[in-house]
Design a protein around this motif. Sequence first.
Motif, PDB file in Angstrom:
ATOM      1  N   PRO A   1      24.689  -1.064   7.869  1.00  0.00           N
ATOM      2  CA  PRO A   1      25.043  -2.301   7.724  1.00  0.00           C
ATOM      3  C   PRO A   1      24.535  -3.034   6.179  1.00  0.00           C
ATOM      4  CG  PRO A   1      23.710  -2.104   9.781  1.00  0.00           C
ATOM      5  CD  PRO A   1      23.658  -0.730   9.004  1.00  0.00           C
ATOM      6  N   ASP A   2      23.416  -2.291   5.617  1.00  0.00           N
ATOM      7  CA  ASP A   2      22.962  -2.603   4.171  1.00  0.00           C
ATOM      8  C   ASP A   2      23.643  -2.112   3.313  1.00  0.00           C
ATOM      9  OD1 ASP A   2      21.395  -0.161   5.445  1.00  0.00           O
ATOM     10  OD2 ASP A   2      20.988  -0.082   3.323  1.00  0.00           O
ATOM     11  N   MET A   3      24.632  -1.114   3.286  1.00  0.00           N
ATOM     12  CA  MET A   3      25.553  -0.392   2.270  1.00  0.00           C
ATOM     13  C   MET A   3      26.182  -1.218   1.319  1.00  0.00           C
ATOM     14  SD  MET A   3      28.094   2.757   2.655  1.00  0.00           S
ATOM     15  CE  MET A   3      26.818   3.802   3.710  1.00  0.00           C
ATOM     16  N   LEU A   4      26.047  -0.818   0.118  1.00  0.00           N
ATOM     17  CA  LEU A   4      26.798  -1.744  -1.068  1.00  0.00           C
ATOM     18  C   LEU A   4      28.216  -1.690  -0.762  1.00  0.00           C
ATOM     19  CD1 LEU A   4      26.903  -2.917  -3.774  1.00  0.00           C
ATOM     20  CD2 LEU A   4      27.044  -0.836  -4.698  1.00  0.00           C
ATOM     21  N   VAL A   5      28.694  -2.912  -0.749  1.00  0.00           N
ATOM     22  CA  VAL A   5      30.232  -3.205  -0.724  1.00  0.00           C
ATOM     23  C   VAL A   5      30.651  -3.572  -1.930  1.00  0.00           C
ATOM     24  CG1 VAL A   5      32.010  -4.476   0.539  1.00  0.00           C
ATOM     25  CG2 VAL A   5      29.915  -3.965   1.854  1.00  0.00           C
ATOM     26  N   GLU A   6      31.651  -2.653  -2.633  1.00  0.00           N
ATOM     27  CA  GLU A   6      32.352  -3.254  -3.651  1.00  0.00           C
ATOM     28  C   GLU A   6      33.571  -3.918  -3.414  1.00  0.00           C
ATOM     29  OE1 GLU A   6      33.113   0.494  -5.983  1.00  0.00           O
ATOM     30  OE2 GLU A   6      31.214   0.632  -6.867  1.00  0.00           O
ATOM     31  N   LYS A   7      33.655  -5.111  -4.094  1.00  0.00           N
ATOM     32  CA  LYS A   7      34.875  -6.230  -3.931  1.00  0.00           C
ATOM     33  C   LYS A   7      35.900  -5.960  -5.245  1.00  0.00           C
ATOM     34  CE  LYS A   7      32.190  -8.895  -1.144  1.00  0.00           C
ATOM     35  NZ  LYS A   7      32.720  -8.897   0.364  1.00  0.00           N
ATOM     36  N   GLY A   8      37.162  -5.971  -4.543  1.00  0.00           N
ATOM     37  CA  GLY A   8      37.958  -6.243  -5.673  1.00  0.00           C
ATOM     38  C   GLY A   8      38.300  -7.013  -6.574  1.00  0.00           C
ATOM     39  N   GLU A   9      37.828  -8.451  -6.347  1.00  0.00           N
ATOM     40  CA  GLU A   9      37.370  -9.273  -7.140  1.00  0.00           C
ATOM     41  C   GLU A   9      36.601  -9.017  -8.418  1.00  0.00           C
ATOM     42  OE1 GLU A   9      34.123 -11.796  -5.062  1.00  0.00           O
ATOM     43  OE2 GLU A   9      36.019 -12.034  -4.063  1.00  0.00           O
ATOM     44  N   GLU A  10      35.678  -8.091  -8.171  1.00  0.00           N
ATOM     45  CA  GLU A  10      34.986  -7.709  -9.234  1.00  0.00           C
ATOM     46  C   GLU A  10      35.680  -6.758 -10.520  1.00  0.00           C
ATOM     47  OE1 GLU A  10      31.817  -5.481  -7.400  1.00  0.00           O
ATOM     48  OE2 GLU A  10      31.314  -7.040  -6.003  1.00  0.00           O
ATOM     49  N   PHE A  11      36.929  -6.271 -10.005  1.00  0.00           N
ATOM     50  CA  PHE A  11      37.712  -5.581 -10.864  1.00  0.00           C
ATOM     51  C   PHE A  11      39.038  -5.926 -11.334  1.00  0.00           C
ATOM     52  CE2 PHE A  11      35.017  -2.890  -7.987  1.00  0.00           C
ATOM     53  CZ  PHE A  11      34.390  -2.063  -9.089  1.00  0.00           C
ATOM     54  N   PHE A  12      39.730  -6.859 -10.538  1.00  0.00           N
ATOM     55  CA  PHE A  12      41.236  -7.338 -10.673  1.00  0.00           C
ATOM     56  C   PHE A  12      40.864  -8.659 -11.656  1.00  0.00           C
ATOM     57  CE2 PHE A  12      41.611  -5.694  -6.299  1.00  0.00           C
ATOM     58  CZ  PHE A  12      41.977  -4.213  -6.682  1.00  0.00           C
ATOM     59  N   THR A  13      41.792  -8.624 -12.551  1.00  0.00           N
ATOM     60  CA  THR A  13      41.886  -9.627 -13.670  1.00  0.00           C
ATOM     61  C   THR A  13      43.279 -10.346 -13.621  1.00  0.00           C
ATOM     62  OG1 THR A  13      41.815  -8.326 -15.402  1.00  0.00           O
ATOM     63  CG2 THR A  13      39.870  -9.108 -14.677  1.00  0.00           C
ATOM     64  N   ASN A  14      43.444 -11.336 -14.061  1.00  0.00           N
ATOM     65  CA  ASN A  14      44.682 -12.193 -14.386  1.00  0.00           C
ATOM     66  C   ASN A  14      45.680 -12.159 -12.966  1.00  0.00           C
ATOM     67  OD1 ASN A  14      43.654 -12.977 -16.995  1.00  0.00           O
ATOM     68  ND2 ASN A  14      44.210 -10.932 -17.762  1.00  0.00           N
ATOM     69  N   GLY A  15      45.143 -11.893 -12.084  1.00  0.00           N
ATOM     70  CA  GLY A  15      46.286 -11.861 -10.916  1.00  0.00           C
ATOM     71  C   GLY A  15      46.861 -10.681 -10.619  1.00  0.00           C
ATOM     72  N   PHE A  16      46.269  -9.694 -11.264  1.00  0.00           N
ATOM     73  CA  PHE A  16      47.002  -8.206 -11.381  1.00  0.00           C
ATOM     74  C   PHE A  16      46.000  -7.276 -10.423  1.00  0.00           C
ATOM     75  CE2 PHE A  16      48.134  -3.917 -13.454  1.00  0.00           C
ATOM     76  CZ  PHE A  16      48.969  -3.456 -12.642  1.00  0.00           C
ATOM     77  N   SER A  17      46.309  -6.729  -9.369  1.00  0.00           N
ATOM     78  CA  SER A  17      45.398  -6.301  -8.349  1.00  0.00           C
ATOM     79  C   SER A  17      45.506  -4.835  -8.298  1.00  0.00           C
ATOM     80  CB  SER A  17      45.505  -6.777  -6.963  1.00  0.00           C
ATOM     81  OG  SER A  17      47.099  -6.374  -6.433  1.00  0.00           O
ATOM     82  N   ILE A  18      45.469  -4.232  -9.666  1.00  0.00           N
ATOM     83  CA  ILE A  18      45.373  -2.880  -9.852  1.00  0.00           C
ATOM     84  C   ILE A  18      44.312  -2.773 -10.876  1.00  0.00           C
ATOM     85  CG2 ILE A  18      46.320  -0.690 -10.287  1.00  0.00           C
ATOM     86  CD1 ILE A  18      48.992  -1.519  -9.582  1.00  0.00           C
ATOM     87  N   PHE A  19      43.224  -1.464 -10.807  1.00  0.00           N
ATOM     88  CA  PHE A  19      42.350  -1.173 -11.729  1.00  0.00           C
ATOM     89  C   PHE A  19      42.132   0.160 -11.831  1.00  0.00           C
ATOM     90  CE2 PHE A  19      37.819  -0.155 -13.172  1.00  0.00           C
ATOM     91  CZ  PHE A  19      37.707  -1.194 -13.987  1.00  0.00           C
ATOM     92  N   VAL A  20      42.334   0.547 -13.229  1.00  0.00           N
ATOM     93  CA  VAL A  20      42.270   2.069 -13.559  1.00  0.00           C
ATOM     94  C   VAL A  20      40.860   2.276 -14.461  1.00  0.00           C
ATOM     95  CG1 VAL A  20      43.430   4.220 -14.274  1.00  0.00           C
ATOM     96  CG2 VAL A  20      44.727   2.156 -13.218  1.00  0.00           C
ATOM     97  N   ASN A  21      40.123   3.383 -14.154  1.00  0.00           N
ATOM     98  CA  ASN A  21      39.140   3.789 -15.095  1.00  0.00           C
ATOM     99  C   ASN A  21      39.004   5.223 -14.944  1.00  0.00           C
ATOM    100  OD1 ASN A  21      37.543   4.028 -12.739  1.00  0.00           O
ATOM    101  ND2 ASN A  21      35.917   2.595 -13.696  1.00  0.00           N
TER     102      ASN A  21
END
Length: 290
Positions: A4-24
Amino acid sequence: MRRPDMLVEKGEEFFTNGFSIFVNKVYERFDLPEHVHDFFEICYVWEGSGFHYIGDQTIRVSKGDLFFLPIGISHIFRPSSPHPNKRLMIGNCIFDQSLFHFLTSILPDQYQMYRFSDLVSKGDQWLQMRERSGEFGHLFDSLHHEFQRKQTGYETMICGLLLQLFIGMERSLEQKDTPFSPQQDRMDAVLHYMRSHLSEKITLPQLAKEIDIGPRQLQRMIESYSEGSFTSLLAHERISQSCRLLTDPLHRGRSIADIAAAVGIQDPKRFYRLFKERTGVTPAAYRAGK
């Protein structure tokens, strides 16, 4: 299984300008926490070797391995060692659910990638595959290049490259349908026994007897799986479990010496030394960093 306490990464932290893909691409470290995310992720082992913890499984990885992770799967990559010459570089391509559905349904039904559709419908199934001739690495190079430069039309180019990656993965899955591997089953039994008895003394002959093979055969199997000895694999499992205990709120009140004993290392000084060798930081610093 997700805590229950596990870190949840959210797409909103990575996606910008309405583009919902992030590559690194990143070098993995031992101090990064296990996590889940609310987006889809494709991970590619770009350089080095190490381990990938997915749910309750541990998978040895090296350059060329690729994983497809749906939403809600807990995972983390760990390098084999914090040593600078043993770094583990992972490429990540993440995208949201709506874009995934669009790309996997953009073709007529007769061309649809049914295996991916089945994956989403099951909700908790991840995929592993391995490139044969650098095909995944080539696509990840192009994805990363386009994402970094962001030239005109890069969004469309990235969507096209991601669709190519899906097709390459589908082909790889077709080639991967191979017979059951007794050795992998035995290796799973080895890891299960280790993790179930970490607080106890575990020896190679004892473990070999438990899974009904000879000690030399077991040693060779472990070396093939982990590129290290029985002792090294056992130490890795003990330190990995201690990392989980050190950052688990349910064990916040336990002393470091108690956690060391819980993973089978009775000497606190030995635990301190081994922990720093494996993670690059002390147990106290690791706990404080969370």
